[in-house]
Write a protein that holds these residues in place. Structure first.
Motif, PDB file in Angstrom:
ATOM      1  N   CYS A   1     -26.200  29.963 -28.888  1.00 35.51           N
ATOM      2  CA  CYS A   1     -27.042  30.143 -27.700  1.00 35.51           C
ATOM      3  C   CYS A   1     -27.063  28.907 -26.810  1.00 35.51           C
ATOM      4  O   CYS A   1     -27.416  28.993 -25.635  1.00 35.51           O
ATOM      5  CB  CYS A   1     -28.463  30.514 -28.103  1.00 35.51           C
ATOM      6  SG  CYS A   1     -29.320  29.208 -28.990  1.00 35.51           S
TER       7      CYS A   1
ATOM      8  N   ASN B   1     -30.091  35.663 -24.465  1.00 34.97           N
ATOM      9  CA  ASN B   1     -29.595  37.012 -24.171  1.00 34.97           C
ATOM     10  C   ASN B   1     -28.076  37.114 -24.313  1.00 34.97           C
ATOM     11  O   ASN B   1     -27.460  38.017 -23.766  1.00 34.97           O
ATOM     12  CB  ASN B   1     -30.033  37.463 -22.777  1.00 34.97           C
ATOM     13  CG  ASN B   1     -29.311  36.730 -21.675  1.00 34.97           C
ATOM     14  OD1 ASN B   1     -28.846  35.606 -21.871  1.00 34.97           O
ATOM     15  ND2 ASN B   1     -29.225  37.342 -20.506  1.00 34.97           N
TER      16      ASN B   1
ATOM     17  N   GLN C   1     -35.517  39.974 -22.517  1.00 37.23           N
ATOM     18  CA  GLN C   1     -34.653  38.796 -22.668  1.00 37.23           C
ATOM     19  C   GLN C   1     -33.875  38.529 -21.379  1.00 37.23           C
ATOM     20  O   GLN C   1     -33.769  37.379 -20.945  1.00 37.23           O
ATOM     21  CB  GLN C   1     -33.669  39.000 -23.818  1.00 37.23           C
ATOM     22  CG  GLN C   1     -34.297  38.918 -25.191  1.00 37.23           C
ATOM     23  CD  GLN C   1     -33.283  39.247 -26.262  1.00 37.23           C
ATOM     24  OE1 GLN C   1     -32.864  40.387 -26.402  1.00 37.23           O
ATOM     25  NE2 GLN C   1     -32.894  38.239 -27.017  1.00 37.23           N
ATOM     26  N   ASN C   2     -33.324  39.566 -20.798  1.00 38.56           N
ATOM     27  CA  ASN C   2     -32.561  39.407 -19.562  1.00 38.56           C
ATOM     28  C   ASN C   2     -33.443  38.939 -18.407  1.00 38.56           C
ATOM     29  O   ASN C   2     -33.041  38.095 -17.608  1.00 38.56           O
ATOM     30  CB  ASN C   2     -31.848  40.705 -19.195  1.00 38.56           C
ATOM     31  CG  ASN C   2     -30.671  40.986 -20.106  1.00 38.56           C
ATOM     32  OD1 ASN C   2     -30.025  40.072 -20.611  1.00 38.56           O
ATOM     33  ND2 ASN C   2     -30.384  42.256 -20.330  1.00 38.56           N
TER      34      ASN C   2
ATOM     35  N   VAL D   1     -34.471  35.056 -19.175  1.00 38.10           N
ATOM     36  CA  VAL D   1     -33.461  34.124 -19.682  1.00 38.10           C
ATOM     37  C   VAL D   1     -33.470  32.786 -18.946  1.00 38.10           C
ATOM     38  O   VAL D   1     -33.353  31.735 -19.581  1.00 38.10           O
ATOM     39  CB  VAL D   1     -32.049  34.745 -19.681  1.00 38.10           C
ATOM     40  CG1 VAL D   1     -31.549  35.009 -18.276  1.00 38.10           C
ATOM     41  CG2 VAL D   1     -31.081  33.869 -20.463  1.00 38.10           C
TER      42      VAL D   1
ATOM     43  N   TYR E   1     -29.842  30.182 -24.352  1.00 32.71           N
ATOM     44  CA  TYR E   1     -29.577  31.433 -23.642  1.00 32.71           C
ATOM     45  C   TYR E   1     -29.705  32.571 -24.646  1.00 32.71           C
ATOM     46  O   TYR E   1     -28.751  32.942 -25.309  1.00 32.71           O
ATOM     47  CB  TYR E   1     -28.185  31.388 -22.984  1.00 32.71           C
ATOM     48  CG  TYR E   1     -28.156  30.384 -21.872  1.00 32.71           C
ATOM     49  CD1 TYR E   1     -28.479  30.752 -20.574  1.00 32.71           C
ATOM     50  CD2 TYR E   1     -27.864  29.047 -22.132  1.00 32.71           C
ATOM     51  CE1 TYR E   1     -28.495  29.825 -19.541  1.00 32.71           C
ATOM     52  CE2 TYR E   1     -27.881  28.113 -21.103  1.00 32.71           C
ATOM     53  CZ  TYR E   1     -28.195  28.502 -19.826  1.00 32.71           C
ATOM     54  OH  TYR E   1     -28.220  27.579 -18.812  1.00 32.71           O
TER      55      TYR E   1
END
Length: 135
Positions: free
Chosen positions: A45, A100, A84-85, A88, A98
């Motif tokens: 991530c 997502n 999440q999107n 983010v 990150y």
């Protein structure tokens, strides 16, 4: 770093000989085919180029070795994936994470063959056992 110092102290208490390295994830210090297993936990991530980092793990893993990943990423639950999107950018600015990222897609773009894949914790936690695909 403070964490490395604590880990060194702990390894001395355990009377274990453990080596610690701070190295570039895209240019690991080790020779080709050095390890029977390579483990990564909760790092994909944060990498700017996670596929490049995975391919570097492939390089240092022996041809018949395992690459074990414990990662978090994009949920397979629509409501959580949408959240999440949506969040983010805020999350990444605050934590450098990150959250997502589609871990299975990333792994699919690396030189890896997935042997086993499991998801848990609302579909966000991925356990992946893979083997290197050497060229």
């Amino acid at each position: 770093s403070v964490n490395i110092q604590k880990s060194k102290e702990h390894s001395r208490k355990l009377r274990r000989e453990i080596y610690f390295y701070i190295i570039d994830r895209y240019n690991l210090y080790f020779s080709n085919n050095s390890f029977d297993s390579v483990v990564s936990s909760l790092g994909l991530c944060t990498y700017q180029n996670p596929v490049k980092a995975l391919n570097e793990m492939v390089r240092v893993c022996k041809p018949k070795g395992d690459i074990l990943l414990l990662e978090h990423g994009l949920s397979n639950r629509e409501w959580l994936r949408n959240y999440q999107n949506k969040k983010v950018d805020v999350h990444a600015r605050r934590l450098g994470c990150y959250w997502n990222r589609d871990v299975l897609e990333i792994v699919g773009n690396a030189r890896l063959e997935v042997i086993e894949s499991k998801r848990s914790f609302l579909g966000m936690i991925y356990f992946i056992k893979a083997v290197p695909v050497k060229r």
